[in-house]
Design an enzyme around this catalytic site. Structure first.
Site, short mmCIF file in Angstrom:
data_model
loop_
_atom_site.label_atom_id
_atom_site.label_comp_id
_atom_site.label_asym_id
_atom_site.label_seq_id
_atom_site.Cartn_x
_atom_site.Cartn_y
_atom_site.Cartn_z
N CYS A 2 -31.59 20.78 6.85
CA CYS A 2 -32.50 21.22 5.14
C CYS A 2 -31.60 23.11 5.85
CB CYS A 2 -33.63 21.80 5.85
SG CYS A 2 -34.08 19.87 6.20
N ARG A 27 -27.95 21.13 1.67
CA ARG A 27 -28.22 20.78 2.79
C ARG A 27 -28.87 19.93 2.71
NH1 ARG A 27 -25.73 23.63 6.91
NH2 ARG A 27 -28.02 23.70 8.17
N TRP A 74 -34.38 18.47 3.25
CA TRP A 74 -33.66 17.18 3.10
C TRP A 74 -34.77 16.14 4.31
CZ3 TRP A 74 -30.79 13.55 6.13
CH2 TRP A 74 -30.23 11.97 5.97
N ASN A 100 -35.62 23.79 10.44
CA ASN A 100 -34.79 22.56 10.11
C ASN A 100 -34.00 22.14 11.50
OD1 ASN A 100 -32.63 21.22 9.79
ND2 ASN A 100 -30.64 23.18 9.88
N GLY A 101 -33.93 21.21 11.95
CA GLY A 101 -33.57 20.73 12.90
C GLY A 101 -35.43 19.24 12.83
N GLU A 476 -11.97 5.40 3.18
CA GLU A 476 -12.07 6.72 3.02
C GLU A 476 -12.31 6.60 1.81
OE1 GLU A 476 -13.94 9.10 3.92
OE2 GLU A 476 -13.44 10.73 2.46
N LYS A 480 -16.14 7.36 -0.64
CA LYS A 480 -15.85 8.16 -1.23
C LYS A 480 -16.94 7.01 -2.81
CE LYS A 480 -15.23 10.63 0.90
NZ LYS A 480 -15.40 11.64 1.27
N GLU A 483 -20.96 6.54 -1.87
CA GLU A 483 -21.74 7.96 -1.67
C GLU A 483 -22.20 8.19 -3.16
OE1 GLU A 483 -20.00 10.11 1.54
OE2 GLU A 483 -17.99 10.52 0.70
N HIS A 499 -9.40 -13.98 7.42
CA HIS A 499 -9.92 -14.07 8.55
C HIS A 499 -11.34 -14.10 7.94
CE1 HIS A 499 -6.43 -14.26 11.37
NE2 HIS A 499 -6.33 -12.77 10.70
N LYS A 601 -25.11 17.41 3.99
CA LYS A 601 -23.47 18.03 4.21
C LYS A 601 -23.81 18.32 5.85
CE LYS A 601 -20.04 20.03 3.03
NZ LYS A 601 -18.86 18.98 1.90
C1 F6R Z 1 -18.68 12.26 3.30
C2 F6R Z 1 -19.61 13.44 4.28
C3 F6R Z 1 -19.41 12.77 5.35
C4 F6R Z 1 -19.71 13.70 6.46
C5 F6R Z 1 -20.57 13.88 7.87
C6 F6R Z 1 -18.82 14.66 8.62
O1 F6R Z 1 -18.01 12.71 2.19
O2 F6R Z 1 -20.01 14.52 3.97
O3 F6R Z 1 -19.42 11.17 6.19
O4 F6R Z 1 -17.93 13.72 5.98
O5 F6R Z 1 -21.01 13.64 7.85
O6 F6R Z 1 -20.13 15.93 8.46
P1 F6R Z 1 -18.92 16.72 9.01
O7 F6R Z 1 -17.39 16.60 9.19
O8 F6R Z 1 -19.28 18.54 8.54
O9 F6R Z 1 -18.94 17.57 10.91
#
Ligand code: F6R
Length: 606
Positions: A2, A27, A74, A100-101, A476, A480, A483, A499, A601
């Site tokens: 959050c 966040r 969140w 937050n936590g 990766e 994208k 998400e 396989h 985030k």
């Molecule tokens: C994908 C994304 C998440 C972060 C993951 C790690 O686009 O944003 O998968 O990559 O939560 O976050 P960081 O890099 O901040 O440790």
């Protein structure tokens, strides 16, 4: 998970509070709330919805005050309801708290508070905090002492901020394993989950460390350790990011803006000082076993690094998802752990690094956010300098980390005599061409990618295939798509097809294949085999390749041709393309690009 912010100033701060919490919306954004002190009472406004929606619906800005706290949520404990939205208040209404936590012992605390007669309105773990403050204040008759006692009773993780009618000019805050910093302006002070929150107002920050609490007023602040209660002298950290980079700058979404910033962020990654990278290289070279850790996107970055470092320097590092690190990796005194994290606040990655340190391993981190928990935890830190990444989906930060890992691979190769100085120089000059090539591809291919994304946006299942280092690029790229567009996309090594997965190929499954440049002959041919296997079953293949002469015309159902580049940078260029493909698919599907569902985030909970 959050965002929390607080502002205390000379005049009305309600607008500043709105801006600071809006800057933290990435966040978490399922509900929002504020507490403003008004004479001797606290006005709490809260509701479900994003920050702007909440402010508009509740007409929050009409409430004026010189001190307030805010929260954007969140949900972790408790559904997304008005009752569960922060701030939470004590029964007597004299304390309002944002958090937050996760308070892990909240059930036991709640039971004993209920026995003492406290009434709870929410399902959250957070709500125990205002009630504990009230209870401890009743016993100690002192807000600071009640706060310290409360902090010592809480188990779990927190960044907490609260206001109280007992001290109408002060914000109290504390931190344990969730990010928290102060912004220090003239006659105005801020509390925030990160710099972005208050960057428009001040570039002077004080980073609160675990085990510390602060009392902040308009003209002063004080930081103390809550176990010793001794005052801690804190340095001022100058924020190097400029406020403008945090704005959208004419782009419809931060995601697109950040994709377009990649020529610059790659340049910044290339500008990271050699001496900083040399320490990491030395750590890897001297270790018995090296590990790369990250989670989500950064785990795929770690996998990319694993392939690159192995092929360039002939050294095997284990890439492990941070959340699995403790279970999987045997780390000890001769281990070296390189952690990757954009935010530097991700719980799983912090936990992995703490685990490594507890076993005596040496650690380093590649991080984007200066002053973040990881940047202070790791023995060596590489600040990647990508600037604020506001879109929840990581693009520019991940690409920059990959560039840094290529540089580490090259340096390690040189250090181990696996590469001549001349070959090293040639590779570095290839890397230096990358920003210009990305720029040209963005300029020239965006329109085409937009067109094909729009043509295929209704496809419900995508297979993303790559071999070798193109495999983590496929993973990766698929992430994208999932998400941001909420479209099923599965990354897989090309060799896996035969396989089992080939059984799935039919008219409903579409594939994207990341083809290496022709000069990687064995990999190129193996990848084309995968394409043929799919085409033989009448499956659709979008080939992303470098054969400008278009010799593959009959092989692909659709092709995206890139300028022929060195294998060192080819996968990076393909990643940029697939970021755009996911972005345009998501815009065609009218998704909430910068704030996709179920993603925050900085995942600061386990
Ligand atoms: C994908 C994304 C998440 C972060 C993951 C790690 O686009 O944003 O998968 O990559 O939560 O976050 P960081 O890099 O901040 O440790």
């Amino acid at each position: 998970m959050c965002g929390i912010s607080g502002v205390v100033g000379l005049k009305d701060i309600s607008n500043a509070l709105f801006e600071t919490i809006r800057n933290l919306e990435y966040r978490g954004y399922d509900s929002c709330g504020v507490a403003l002190l008004n004479k001797n009472s606290i006005v709490v406004k809260k509701n479900v919805g994003g920050v702007e929606e909440f402010y508009r619906k509740e007409n929050v800005l009409r409430h004026k005050s010189s001190i307030g706290i805010a929260h954007t949520r969140w949900a972790t404990h408790g559904r997304v309801t008005r009752e569960n939205t922060h701030p939470h208040q004590s029964c007597d209404g004299k304390f309002a708290v944002v958090h937050n936590g996760i308070i892990s012992n909240y059930r036991a605390l709640k039971e004993s508070l209920v026995r003492l007669g406290h009434r709870f309105e929410s399902e959250t773990d957070t709500e125990v905090i205002p009630h504990l403050l009230e209870e401890n204040h009743r016993k100690l008759n002192n807000v600071e002492a009640a706060f310290v006692k409360t902090l010592c009773e809480l188990e779990g993780t927190f960044a907490i901020a609260f206001v109280s009618t007992y001290h109408p000019g002060q914000i109290f805050c504390a931190k344990r394993e969730s990010p928290l910093m102060l912004g220090i302006g003239d006659e105005i002070k801020f509390v925030g989950s990160d710099f972005n929150s208050f960057i428009d107002y001040t570039k002077n920050a004080v980073i609160i460390d675990d085990g510390e609490y602060a009392i902040v007023s308009r003209d002063s602040y004080m930081v103390k350790n809550y176990l010793t209660r001794e005052e801690v002298a804190k340095p001022i950290t100058k924020i190097e990011w400029d406020a403008e980079t945090s704005k959208k700058g004419g782009f419809p979404h931060y995601m697109l803006k950040e994709i377009h910033e990649q020529p610059q962020t790659v340049t910044n990654a290339l500008d990271v000082e050699d001496a900083v990278l040399d320490k990491v290289v030395e750590g890897i070279a001297q270790s018995g076993q090296g590990h790369l850790v990250g989670v989500g996107t950064t785990y795929y970055v770690a996998q990319f690094g694993q392939y690159m470092i192995s092929s360039l320097a002939g050294q095997s590092l284990f890439a492990v998802s941070s959340d699995e690190f403790a279970a999987l990796s045997n780390v000890g005194r001769d281990s070296f752990v390189l952690a990757l994290s954009q935010s530097g606040e991700t719980y799983d990655t912090l936990t992995a690094v703490k685990h490594a340190k507890s076993r005596g391993a040496r650690t380093a981190a590649v991080v984007n956010v200066m002053g973040s928990s990881l940047s202070r935890l790791a023995d060596n830190v590489v600040l990647q300098g990508s600037g604020p990444e506001i879109c929840v989906i990581s693009t520019k930060a991940a690409l920059a980390q990959m560039v840094i890992l290529v540089r580490i691979g090259l340096k390690l190769a040189l250090r181990k005599n696996a590469m001549t100085a001349a070959a090293f120089d040639r590779s570095m000059s290839v890397l230096r061409d990358l920003p210009g090539i990305i720029q040209a591809v963005l300029n020239e291919r965006s329109g085409f990618i937009h067109r094909i994304a729009h043509e295929y946006f209704k496809i419900k299942h995508w297979l993303y295939l790559g071999r070798g280092v193109y495999y983590p690029i496929a993973l990766e790229s698929a992430l994208k798509m999932k998400e941001v567009a909420y479209v099923h996309a599965e990354g897989m090594p090309g060799g896996f097809l035969k396989h089992g997965t080939l059984a799935m190929i039919d008219k409903d499954i579409y594939s994207i294949v990341f083809i290496p440049p022709r000069e990687e002959k064995a990999l190129y041919e193996a990848t084309l085999h995968s394409v043929e296997e799919i085409r033989a079953r009448s499956g659709f293949v979008l080939g992303i390749h470098f054969d400008e002469r278009g010799k593959n015309k009959n092989l692909f159902s659709e092709e995206l041709i890139l300028p022929n580049v060195s294998p060192l940078i080819a996968p990076l260029l393909q990643l940029v393309i697939s970021q755009l493909f996911a972005y345009f698919t998501a815009t065609s599907l009218k998704r909430d690009i910068d704030k996709p569902r179920s993603l925050a985030k900085s995942v600061t909970v386990g």
